[in-house]
Write a protein that holds these residues in place. Structure first.
Motif, PDB file in Angstrom:
ATOM      1  N   THR A 382       0.826  -1.215   0.000  1.00 23.06           N
ATOM      2  CA  THR A 382       0.000   0.000   0.000  1.00 23.06           C
ATOM      3  C   THR A 382       0.853   1.256   0.000  1.00 23.06           C
ATOM      4  O   THR A 382       0.612   2.193  -0.778  1.00 23.06           O
ATOM      5  CB  THR A 382      -0.934   0.000   1.223  1.00 23.06           C
ATOM      6  OG1 THR A 382      -1.830  -1.115   1.126  1.00 23.06           O
ATOM      7  CG2 THR A 382      -1.736   1.284   1.303  1.00 23.06           C
ATOM      8  N   ILE A 383       1.868   1.304   0.854  1.00 21.35           N
ATOM      9  CA  ILE A 383       2.666   2.528   0.954  1.00 21.35           C
ATOM     10  C   ILE A 383       3.481   2.750  -0.312  1.00 21.35           C
ATOM     11  O   ILE A 383       3.632   3.889  -0.780  1.00 21.35           O
ATOM     12  CB  ILE A 383       3.575   2.511   2.209  1.00 21.35           C
ATOM     13  CG1 ILE A 383       4.077   3.928   2.509  1.00 21.35           C
ATOM     14  CG2 ILE A 383       4.743   1.563   2.070  1.00 21.35           C
ATOM     15  CD1 ILE A 383       2.998   4.928   2.822  1.00 21.35           C
ATOM     16  N   LEU A 384       3.986   1.680  -0.909  1.00 19.27           N
ATOM     17  CA  LEU A 384       4.754   1.840  -2.148  1.00 19.27           C
ATOM     18  C   LEU A 384       3.868   2.365  -3.270  1.00 19.27           C
ATOM     19  O   LEU A 384       4.272   3.242  -4.041  1.00 19.27           O
ATOM     20  CB  LEU A 384       5.389   0.506  -2.534  1.00 19.27           C
ATOM     21  CG  LEU A 384       6.514   0.016  -1.610  1.00 19.27           C
ATOM     22  CD1 LEU A 384       6.893  -1.420  -1.936  1.00 19.27           C
ATOM     23  CD2 LEU A 384       7.742   0.924  -1.713  1.00 19.27           C
ATOM     24  N   SER A 385       2.663   1.848  -3.360  1.00 21.40           N
ATOM     25  CA  SER A 385       1.728   2.329  -4.382  1.00 21.40           C
ATOM     26  C   SER A 385       1.351   3.780  -4.128  1.00 21.40           C
ATOM     27  O   SER A 385       1.284   4.597  -5.060  1.00 21.40           O
ATOM     28  CB  SER A 385       0.478   1.450  -4.388  1.00 21.40           C
ATOM     29  OG  SER A 385      -0.463   1.912  -5.330  1.00 21.40           O
ATOM     30  N   LEU A 386       1.111   4.123  -2.880  1.00 20.64           N
ATOM     31  CA  LEU A 386       0.760   5.496  -2.515  1.00 20.64           C
ATOM     32  C   LEU A 386       1.874   6.467  -2.898  1.00 20.64           C
ATOM     33  O   LEU A 386       1.619   7.620  -3.262  1.00 20.64           O
ATOM     34  CB  LEU A 386       0.488   5.562  -1.017  1.00 20.64           C
ATOM     35  CG  LEU A 386      -0.229   6.787  -0.460  1.00 20.64           C
ATOM     36  CD1 LEU A 386      -1.584   6.980  -1.113  1.00 20.64           C
ATOM     37  CD2 LEU A 386      -0.390   6.647   1.053  1.00 20.64           C
ATOM     38  N   MET A 387       3.120   5.978  -2.843  1.00 21.72           N
ATOM     39  CA  MET A 387       4.278   6.812  -3.175  1.00 21.72           C
ATOM     40  C   MET A 387       4.604   6.789  -4.668  1.00 21.72           C
ATOM     41  O   MET A 387       5.544   7.457  -5.109  1.00 21.72           O
ATOM     42  CB  MET A 387       5.491   6.349  -2.369  1.00 21.72           C
ATOM     43  CG  MET A 387       5.307   6.489  -0.868  1.00 21.72           C
ATOM     44  SD  MET A 387       6.664   5.765   0.101  1.00 21.72           S
ATOM     45  CE  MET A 387       7.918   7.048  -0.096  1.00 21.72           C
ATOM     46  N   GLY A 388       3.840   6.002  -5.441  1.00 24.86           N
ATOM     47  CA  GLY A 388       4.067   5.932  -6.880  1.00 24.86           C
ATOM     48  C   GLY A 388       5.291   5.134  -7.255  1.00 24.86           C
ATOM     49  O   GLY A 388       5.873   5.336  -8.330  1.00 24.86           O
TER      50      GLY A 388
END
Length: 497
Positions: A382-388
């Motif tokens: 989730t955090i990696l996706s949120l950070m693009g």
């Protein structure tokens, strides 16, 4: 001939200047791109009961917000600020309510059995990616400060060889929960409050202050480039001591024992909720003798909150607020006398449910409340996706970033996920309302957290709950098989009906 040379020289000079200017513009453009990368700060506490954050108290009925008596709880204005300006989750669980396996899941996005560290004191596998290794490989300055507990049982020791992708791990501590450090001649030793009182003040510092100070030093160093930092504060874990003035902040509270300590509830609780060892309290007499421990716990939470405030202030002063994702969460909870228990290790809410609040002004709408069930296995994807940040890494958890970024102020879904006891003795499926617990010695338990938030009644055999019980059990067994949950391969099977 001289004219030709002069013309040639001028041409070469022009080309050189043009090349330098082009390179400078490219570098500036690259710097601009880097600056647009969101920063990340994860503030992580140890053995933290979600009820002690006032942003959670605001969302709970009074009897749930104040299980130790009306008005008896801590206040956390700075952590609340993260929640109010971002999102708060109401059904976030740890993969296992024990330190090491939960921490391993948070950094890898895998269930504990796949991390090399399914039990306390084990070492994180070095051949699997973490969110930090992925961010490091994408140009981030990665740092870790505080308790690691993924490299053995040593206390108050540093110099950890494998850093899990956190390149600056100078202040990554293997473990330990002494309230103070004694620092002299570059040597660090964990000490208690009585030992600290006998030493020169300049040689003594509280662990929460020490790790917060180091965090701010690193943030100041890395503020002009993309950074990802995790601060893991050892409090409010036992020994339940808050430094002055926090040690007297809640001294006047008139605490009451939780209603789940009533003898009739304790007598009838399932076998997985009982512990004849140190985690089992001894009724109201034990609570009376340990009221001060709870007041100290509240004090530790306030100390942590003020430390969060220092970090928020740094972000504001340096113009980093809008482009920095900041998260507050924990490895697991603390029962603190609910169901006549202390500490953790059980599927009850106070042990397995953890706080998770997040702020990212550029993408997450303020005031968002999410009821969908997650575990910290979902954190890394989730955090990696949120950070693009794109990655080929394989995760057990889901990318739930859209839940946080969409325009819905309140989000709810009946997604089912699961968590388990280290070693696979019991497993629990949860969604936004129900919790199913399967055990190897106990009949299945189904809790309706809406009607029965104190988890006192088993609805598993209630005909009205047959559909949801069947659905939860089928999905739990499916996920256990998919993620190779160890309990499935043990000789003693789970009790099923």
């Amino acid at each position: 001939m001289n004219i030709s040379k002069r013309i040639l020289g001028l041409l070469l000079t022009s080309l050189l200047v043009f090349g330098c200017n082009s390179q400078k513009k490219t570098q500036e453009k690259g710097a601009e791109v880097d600056k647009k990368k969101p920063n990340l700060i994860v503030i992580h506490t140890d053995e933290h009961n979600f009820r002690t954050l006032s942003c959670y108290q605001e969302l709970l009925p009074e009897e749930q917000a104040f299980v130790w008596g009306k008005g008896n709880n801590s206040k956390t204005p700075f952590i609340d600020k993260i929640a109010h300006e971002g999102a708060i989750t109401t059904s976030y669980y740890c993969s296992s309510p024990v330190c090491t396996p939960s921490r391993a899941s948070l950094v890898t996005g895998l269930y504990p059995q796949a991390t090399g560290a399914p039990k306390n004191g084990l070492h994180l596998r070095e051949d699997i990616p973490t969110f930090a290794t992925i961010l490091r490989d994408n140009g981030y300055a990665t740092s870790y400060v505080g308790k690691w507990h993924l490299a053995g049982h040593d206390k108050y020791s540093f110099g950890i060889k494998y850093n899990g992708g956190f390149e600056d791990n100078r202040f990554m501590m293997r473990g330990g929960h002494a309230p103070y450090f004694h620092i002299k001649d570059d040597q660090i030793k964990g000490i208690n409050e009585k030992q600290a009182a006998k030493l020169p003040k300049e040689e003594v510092i509280h662990l929460t202050d020490y790790f917060t100070d180091k965090t701010l030093e690193i943030l100041d160093r890395d503020k002009d480039k993309p950074f990802a930092l995790m601060l893991s504060i050892p409090d409010p874990h036992t020994p339940d001591y808050a430094k002055p003035p926090y040690n007297t902040m809640y001294k006047d509270l008139k605490l009451k024992s939780p209603i789940t300590m009533a003898p009739e509830h304790v007598k009838n609780k399932p076998s997985w909720g009982k512990d004849k060892g140190k985690n089992e309290a001894i009724g109201k007499a034990s609570f009376k003798n340990q009221k001060n421990a709870l007041k100290q716990y509240f004090g530790m939470v306030s100390h942590i909150d003020d430390s969060v405030g220092r970090i928020l202030e740094f972000l504001d002063k340096n113009g980093l607020t809008d482009n920095t994702i900041i998260i507050f969460t924990a490895d697991h909870g603390d029962m603190f006398f609910e169901h006549n228990r202390r500490n953790k290790g059980v599927p009850y809410e106070a042990s397995s449910r953890i706080p998770f609040v997040i702020r990212y002004p550029d993408k997450i709408p303020s005031g968002k409340v999410i009821h969908t069930a997650y575990t910290n296995v979902d954190f890394a994807p989730t955090i990696l996706s949120l950070m693009g940040v794109e990655t080929n890494a394989k995760f057990h958890g889901l990318d739930t970033s859209e839940d946080f970024t969409n325009n819905q102020k309140e989000l709810d879904s009946d997604r089912i996920t699961y968590f388990a006891k280290t070693g696979g003795w019991w497993v629990s499926a949860v969604n936004n309302r129900y919790k199913l617990v399967l055990d190897k010695e106990e009949s299945p338990y189904l809790f309706d957290l809406e009607k029965d938030p104190f988890e006192l009644n088993n609805f598993y055999n209630d005909p009205a709950y047959k559909t949801i019980a069947t659905k939860m059990q089928a999905e739990l067994l499916k996920q256990m098989k998919e993620f190779e949950e160890p309990g499935l391969t043990q000789s003693k099977p789970y009790v099923l009906k």
